[in-house]
Motif scaffolding. Structure first.
Motif, PDB file in Angstrom:
ATOM      1  N   LEU A   1       0.819  -1.211   0.000  1.00 31.44           N
ATOM      2  CA  LEU A   1       0.000   0.000   0.000  1.00 31.44           C
ATOM      3  C   LEU A   1       0.851   1.258   0.000  1.00 31.44           C
ATOM      4  O   LEU A   1       0.540   2.225  -0.698  1.00 31.44           O
ATOM      5  N   TYR A   2       1.948   1.271   0.754  1.00 27.51           N
ATOM      6  CA  TYR A   2       2.799   2.465   0.792  1.00 27.51           C
ATOM      7  C   TYR A   2       3.374   2.788  -0.581  1.00 27.51           C
ATOM      8  O   TYR A   2       3.553   3.944  -0.935  1.00 27.51           O
ATOM      9  N   GLN A   3       3.635   1.766  -1.390  1.00 28.44           N
ATOM     10  CA  GLN A   3       4.154   1.988  -2.730  1.00 28.44           C
ATOM     11  C   GLN A   3       3.063   2.550  -3.637  1.00 28.44           C
ATOM     12  O   GLN A   3       3.314   3.448  -4.445  1.00 28.44           O
ATOM     13  N   VAL A   4       1.853   2.050  -3.505  1.00 28.14           N
ATOM     14  CA  VAL A   4       0.724   2.565  -4.282  1.00 28.14           C
ATOM     15  C   VAL A   4       0.478   4.033  -3.921  1.00 28.14           C
ATOM     16  O   VAL A   4       0.238   4.876  -4.792  1.00 28.14           O
ATOM     17  N   LYS A   5       0.557   4.349  -2.628  1.00 26.92           N
ATOM     18  CA  LYS A   5       0.388   5.744  -2.189  1.00 26.92           C
ATOM     19  C   LYS A   5       1.485   6.628  -2.780  1.00 26.92           C
ATOM     20  O   LYS A   5       1.224   7.748  -3.221  1.00 26.92           O
ATOM     21  N   ALA A   6       2.708   6.141  -2.774  1.00 29.08           N
ATOM     22  CA  ALA A   6       3.819   6.910  -3.337  1.00 29.08           C
ATOM     23  C   ALA A   6       3.589   7.205  -4.811  1.00 29.08           C
ATOM     24  O   ALA A   6       3.824   8.324  -5.281  1.00 29.08           O
ATOM     25  N   GLU A   7       3.109   6.210  -5.551  1.00 29.51           N
ATOM     26  CA  GLU A   7       2.789   6.407  -6.973  1.00 29.51           C
ATOM     27  C   GLU A   7       1.685   7.447  -7.144  1.00 29.51           C
ATOM     28  O   GLU A   7       1.728   8.283  -8.046  1.00 29.51           O
ATOM     29  N   PHE A   8       0.693   7.395  -6.275  1.00 31.05           N
ATOM     30  CA  PHE A   8      -0.410   8.355  -6.322  1.00 31.05           C
ATOM     31  C   PHE A   8       0.119   9.778  -6.118  1.00 31.05           C
ATOM     32  O   PHE A   8      -0.196  10.691  -6.886  1.00 31.05           O
ATOM     33  N   PHE A   9       0.970   9.968  -5.106  1.00 29.88           N
ATOM     34  CA  PHE A   9       1.500  11.305  -4.849  1.00 29.88           C
ATOM     35  C   PHE A   9       2.459  11.744  -5.952  1.00 29.88           C
ATOM     36  O   PHE A   9       2.531  12.925  -6.274  1.00 29.88           O
ATOM     37  N   ARG A  10       3.179  10.801  -6.562  1.00 31.29           N
ATOM     38  CA  ARG A  10       4.027  11.139  -7.709  1.00 31.29           C
ATOM     39  C   ARG A  10       3.179  11.648  -8.865  1.00 31.29           C
ATOM     40  O   ARG A  10       3.547  12.589  -9.550  1.00 31.29           O
TER      41      ARG A  10
ATOM     42  N   ALA B   1       0.936  21.772 -13.064  1.00 27.66           N
ATOM     43  CA  ALA B   1      -0.239  21.904 -13.948  1.00 27.66           C
ATOM     44  C   ALA B   1      -1.358  20.970 -13.501  1.00 27.66           C
ATOM     45  O   ALA B   1      -2.540  21.342 -13.541  1.00 27.66           O
ATOM     46  N   ARG B   2      -1.019  19.777 -13.051  1.00 27.22           N
ATOM     47  CA  ARG B   2      -2.052  18.841 -12.589  1.00 27.22           C
ATOM     48  C   ARG B   2      -2.729  19.363 -11.327  1.00 27.22           C
ATOM     49  O   ARG B   2      -3.952  19.289 -11.192  1.00 27.22           O
ATOM     50  N   ILE B   3      -1.938  19.900 -10.410  1.00 22.41           N
ATOM     51  CA  ILE B   3      -2.510  20.461  -9.188  1.00 22.41           C
ATOM     52  C   ILE B   3      -3.432  21.617  -9.539  1.00 22.41           C
ATOM     53  O   ILE B   3      -4.540  21.735  -9.008  1.00 22.41           O
ATOM     54  N   ARG B   4      -2.997  22.479 -10.454  1.00 25.70           N
ATOM     55  CA  ARG B   4      -3.830  23.630 -10.845  1.00 25.70           C
ATOM     56  C   ARG B   4      -5.133  23.163 -11.478  1.00 25.70           C
ATOM     57  O   ARG B   4      -6.200  23.717 -11.204  1.00 25.70           O
TER      58      ARG B   4
ATOM     59  N   GLY C   1     -15.349  13.601  -4.604  1.00 21.87           N
ATOM     60  CA  GLY C   1     -15.045  14.723  -3.731  1.00 21.87           C
ATOM     61  C   GLY C   1     -13.797  14.558  -2.888  1.00 21.87           C
ATOM     62  O   GLY C   1     -13.313  15.515  -2.295  1.00 21.87           O
ATOM     63  N   ASP C   2     -13.271  13.343  -2.822  1.00 20.15           N
ATOM     64  CA  ASP C   2     -12.097  13.104  -1.982  1.00 20.15           C
ATOM     65  C   ASP C   2     -10.875  13.896  -2.435  1.00 20.15           C
ATOM     66  O   ASP C   2     -10.062  14.313  -1.609  1.00 20.15           O
ATOM     67  N   VAL C   3     -10.750  14.123  -3.736  1.00 18.52           N
ATOM     68  CA  VAL C   3      -9.603  14.882  -4.242  1.00 18.52           C
ATOM     69  C   VAL C   3      -9.682  16.331  -3.758  1.00 18.52           C
ATOM     70  O   VAL C   3      -8.683  16.905  -3.330  1.00 18.52           O
ATOM     71  N   ALA C   4     -10.872  16.906  -3.780  1.00 20.51           N
ATOM     72  CA  ALA C   4     -11.050  18.272  -3.269  1.00 20.51           C
ATOM     73  C   ALA C   4     -10.711  18.314  -1.782  1.00 20.51           C
ATOM     74  O   ALA C   4     -10.080  19.267  -1.310  1.00 20.51           O
TER      75      ALA C   4
ATOM     76  N   ALA D   1      -6.881  19.742   2.554  1.00 20.40           N
ATOM     77  CA  ALA D   1      -5.983  19.282   3.613  1.00 20.40           C
ATOM     78  C   ALA D   1      -4.556  19.764   3.338  1.00 20.40           C
ATOM     79  O   ALA D   1      -3.862  20.221   4.257  1.00 20.40           O
ATOM     80  N   ALA D   2      -4.120  19.689   2.090  1.00 17.55           N
ATOM     81  CA  ALA D   2      -2.778  20.165   1.728  1.00 17.55           C
ATOM     82  C   ALA D   2      -2.655  21.656   2.019  1.00 17.55           C
ATOM     83  O   ALA D   2      -1.620  22.115   2.525  1.00 17.55           O
ATOM     84  N   ARG D   3      -3.697  22.408   1.723  1.00 17.32           N
ATOM     85  CA  ARG D   3      -3.688  23.851   1.983  1.00 17.32           C
ATOM     86  C   ARG D   3      -3.556  24.129   3.493  1.00 17.32           C
ATOM     87  O   ARG D   3      -2.787  24.993   3.913  1.00 17.32           O
ATOM     88  N   ARG D   4      -4.293  23.367   4.302  1.00 18.90           N
ATOM     89  CA  ARG D   4      -4.209  23.536   5.765  1.00 18.90           C
ATOM     90  C   ARG D   4      -2.807  23.194   6.271  1.00 18.90           C
ATOM     91  O   ARG D   4      -2.243  23.921   7.094  1.00 18.90           O
TER      92      ARG D   4
END
Length: 121
Positions: free
Chosen positions: A5-14, A20-23, A78-81, A86-89
């Motif tokens: 799971l930690y590797q899947v999470k790392a791929e997700f955050f990568r 541009a994707r964040i924007r 809605g989880d992405v929003a 959360a990142a902003r906080r």
């Protein structure tokens, strides 16, 4: 063999690791946005935006909707929003902490006389 799971999470955050994707994700928080509006808001070439949208679409966090000749994108859930909020906080808390540390350093700097460094040989 199953991927940890930690590797899947790392791929997700990568996958999220491109400005541009964040924007795009920020712009989609309030509902679907046509590609032409995304282009107006993000200062990148159309081909680059297309590549970034494809990455987000393949990951499953955005979906495309066609209405005639207009293609719009929307968040798949809605989880992405929630993640962006959360990142902003987290960033706000980090910056407040850094600001407080900077103020402390400045206060300390005015209290302590600066000594000359010994000459190097």
């Amino acid at each position: 063999m199953q991927v940890p799971l930690y590797q899947v999470k790392a791929e997700f955050f990568r996958m999220l690791g491109h400005p541009a994707r964040i924007r795009v994700l920020e712009l989609l928080q309030n509902g679907p946005v046509p590609v032409r509006e995304l282009l107006n808001e993000i200062d990148i070439e159309p081909s680059n935006l297309s590549q970034q949208l494809a990455v987000l679409r393949r990951s499953g966090i955005v979906v495309s909707v066609r209405d005639g000749s207009t293609v719009s994108y929307a968040l798949a859930g809605g989880d992405v929003a929630d993640l962006l909020r959360a990142a902003r906080r987290i960033l706000t808390e980090l910056l407040v902490g850094q600001s407080e540390l900077l103020a402390e350093l400045r206060d300390t700097d005015t209290d302590t006389p600066v000594q000359a460094s010994p000459p190097r040989r």
